[in-house]
Structures are given as structure tokens and as C-alpha cells.
Enzyme design. Structure first.
Site, short mmCIF file in Angstrom:
data_model
loop_
_atom_site.label_atom_id
_atom_site.label_comp_id
_atom_site.label_asym_id
_atom_site.label_seq_id
_atom_site.Cartn_x
_atom_site.Cartn_y
_atom_site.Cartn_z
N GLY A 57 4.57 -7.92 -0.21
CA GLY A 57 4.69 -6.60 0.28
C GLY A 57 5.48 -6.44 1.69
O GLY A 57 6.26 -5.83 2.00
N ASP A 96 2.40 -5.07 4.54
CA ASP A 96 2.85 -3.81 4.21
C ASP A 96 1.79 -2.69 4.25
O ASP A 96 2.04 -1.50 4.88
CB ASP A 96 3.51 -3.87 2.64
CG ASP A 96 2.51 -4.26 1.85
OD1 ASP A 96 1.41 -4.64 2.13
OD2 ASP A 96 2.91 -4.32 0.63
N ASP A 105 -5.42 -0.96 2.54
CA ASP A 105 -6.03 0.02 1.67
C ASP A 105 -7.19 -0.05 1.90
O ASP A 105 -8.05 0.35 2.87
CB ASP A 105 -5.45 -0.28 0.10
CG ASP A 105 -5.98 0.86 -0.74
OD1 ASP A 105 -6.17 2.01 -0.29
OD2 ASP A 105 -6.02 0.49 -1.84
N GLY A 141 -9.03 -3.02 2.89
CA GLY A 141 -9.18 -3.69 3.92
C GLY A 141 -9.65 -5.06 3.33
O GLY A 141 -9.64 -6.08 4.21
N LYS A 194 -4.04 3.19 5.16
CA LYS A 194 -4.67 4.14 4.27
C LYS A 194 -6.12 4.28 4.71
O LYS A 194 -7.09 3.78 4.18
CB LYS A 194 -4.60 3.93 2.93
CG LYS A 194 -3.32 4.21 2.15
CD LYS A 194 -3.71 4.01 0.37
CE LYS A 194 -2.59 4.16 -0.22
NZ LYS A 194 -2.70 3.88 -1.42
N ARG A 202 10.77 -2.18 -4.74
CA ARG A 202 10.37 -2.64 -3.50
C ARG A 202 11.69 -2.60 -2.54
O ARG A 202 11.85 -2.69 -1.13
CB ARG A 202 10.23 -4.28 -3.61
CG ARG A 202 8.72 -4.78 -4.08
CD ARG A 202 8.62 -6.13 -4.03
NE ARG A 202 7.47 -6.61 -4.75
CZ ARG A 202 6.27 -6.69 -4.59
NH1 ARG A 202 5.83 -6.12 -3.33
NH2 ARG A 202 5.08 -7.16 -5.33
P1 IMP Z 1 -6.68 -3.94 0.37
O1 IMP Z 1 -7.21 -5.42 0.02
O2 IMP Z 1 -7.23 -2.86 -0.54
O3 IMP Z 1 -6.57 -3.51 1.63
O4 IMP Z 1 -5.14 -4.22 -0.33
C1 IMP Z 1 -4.07 -4.10 0.01
C2 IMP Z 1 -2.87 -4.14 -0.95
O5 IMP Z 1 -3.08 -3.41 -2.11
C3 IMP Z 1 -1.38 -4.11 -0.34
O6 IMP Z 1 -1.14 -5.28 0.16
C4 IMP Z 1 -0.78 -3.69 -1.60
O7 IMP Z 1 -0.41 -4.83 -2.17
C5 IMP Z 1 -1.67 -2.98 -2.27
N1 IMP Z 1 -1.51 -1.48 -2.18
C6 IMP Z 1 -2.63 -0.55 -1.80
N2 IMP Z 1 -2.14 0.72 -1.76
C7 IMP Z 1 -0.93 0.83 -2.40
C8 IMP Z 1 0.22 1.56 -2.66
O8 IMP Z 1 0.03 2.96 -2.06
N3 IMP Z 1 1.31 1.14 -3.08
C9 IMP Z 1 1.61 0.02 -3.07
N4 IMP Z 1 0.78 -0.98 -3.08
C10 IMP Z 1 -0.50 -0.82 -2.57
MG MG Z 2 0.29 -6.48 -0.65
#
Ligand code: IMP
Ligand code: MG
Length: 171
Positions: A41, A96, A99, A101, A127, A161
Site C-alpha cells: 500500500g 498508507d 486502521d 493499528g 482512521k 492502487r
Molecule cells: P490495521 O492493522 O488495521 O491498522 O491495518 C491497516 C491495513 O489495512 C492497511 O495497511 C491497509 O492495507 C488495510 N486497510 C485498512 N483500511 C483500509 C481502507 O479503507 N482501504 C484499503 N485498505 C485498508
Molecule cells: Mg497495507
């Protein structure tokens, strides 16, 4: 292709990148920096950002996949690790989107165990409302709510992407 609503335009992204680059340039002036991109990403954002950094820097990449374990913090699977020794290095992780975390919480933990001089996190999108662990990015491009977004490196089932902006599917 389905209709996509533009949420953050190419111009807005470019403007914000200049502001973030300015902060990073000041912070790491006269220091060595290792910029670590989290694939896939981060590659579009990282490519545009590093062109605005006037620093002595190197780049490397990690591929990770997070999976939730029984622990609330989950865990991270390192599919591709960085190739360099980071002992006493200044590391800047580029992501990128943060979310829950969980991914970066675990990546940071793994890298901190290797005794770097410092670790900071720069994410294009945050987010924040969705956070499940205590993980703050040091540089954030844009904070958004709960929308699933795509483009500028972010995918929906590996597609989109290549869009030069951040958008979301029109319902
Ligand atoms: P986390 O471990 O939940 O913080 O995951 C983050 C990962 O989830 C990012 O690196 C993205 O690959 C994916 N992700 C989370 N939200 C989105 C979104 O709205 N669009 C696309 N990918 C997302
Ligand atoms: Mg990612």
C-alpha cells in the site's frame, strides 16, 4: 469500472506531502535516515514523499500480514523483512493507512527490539476512530472516518492502487 467518488484530490495530496516533508526535513536535518515502506500500500505515497526529502536517506521495504490471535494485540507475520541492520539508525516507517493499528503496533514492536536510535511513523491516512491498540503516527496526511477508501496505493481486492487520488465506491 464502478463509479468512484473523489474524497482527497491529487492536488490536496501533493500539497499535504510538501507540508509533511517540511516537518521531516526539519526533524532529521544533518541526520541519517532509513525510510521503511510497508508494501504494498505505501509505495505510491512513499515514492512521492521521498522526492521531497532533502536528507541523506536510504530506503527499504517490509511486507507484513497481520492476523488476530487470541491476544487483543494480535500478531504480525513478516513475509519480507528489511535487509539492513538498524542498530543505532533513525527509522521512519511509511504506511498508507492506519486502521485498527494492529499492523504497525506489531511492526514497531519488532523493530524496536533491534535497538534503533529512533522510530517514527508516517501515514498518509489515519482512521483514528477505529483504533484497537495504543498506536499513534508521528506524521499524518489526512484523518478520515469509517469509509473504506481506495486509490493512491490503497486497494480494493488488489485493484485501484493506480488511481492518482483517494476515493470511495459510490453506493
Ligand atoms: P490495521 O492493522 O488495521 O491498522 O491495518 C491497516 C491495513 O489495512 C492497511 O495497511 C491497509 O492495507 C488495510 N486497510 C485498512 N483500511 C483500509 C481502507 O479503507 N482501504 C484499503 N485498505 C485498508
Ligand atoms: Mg497495507
Amino acid at each position: 469500472m464502478r463509479d468512484i467518488e473523489v474524497l482527497i484530490s491529487e492536488e490536496e495530496i501533493n500539497r499535504r506531502i510538501l507540508e509533511i516533508a517540511d516537518l521531516i526535513n526539519k526533524k532529521y536535518k544533518d541526520k541519517e535516515l532509513l525510510v521503511v515502506g510497508i508494501l504494498k500500500g505505501a509505495f505510491v505515497f512513499m515514492s512521492d514523499l521521498i522526492k521531497r526529502l532533502n536528507l541523506s536517506l536510504e530506503v527499504d521495504f517490509m511486507i507484513v500480514s497481520s492476523y488476530s490471535g487470541t491476544e487483543s494485540t494480535g500478531n504480525v507475520n513478516i513475509i519480507k523483512d528489511i535487509n539492513k541492520d538498524i542498530t543505532n539508525k533513525n527509522v521512519l516507517i511509511i504506511e498508507d493507512i492506519v486502521d485498527t493499528g494492529l499492523t504497525l503496533f506489531n511492526v514497531k514492536k519488532v523493530l524496536l527490539d533491534r535497538n534503533p536510535n529512533s522510530i517514527e511513523i508516517c501515514t498518509l491516512i489515519d482512521k483514528k476512530e477505529r483504533r484497537k491498540v495504543n498506536l499513534d503516527a508521528d506524521y499524518v496526511g489526512f484523518e478520515i472516518g469509517n469509509d473504506f477508501i481506495l486509490g493512491y496505493g490503497l486497494d480494493l481486492d488488489e485493484k485501484y492502487r493506480n488511481l492518482p487520488y483517494i476515493g470511495k465506491m459510490v453506493e
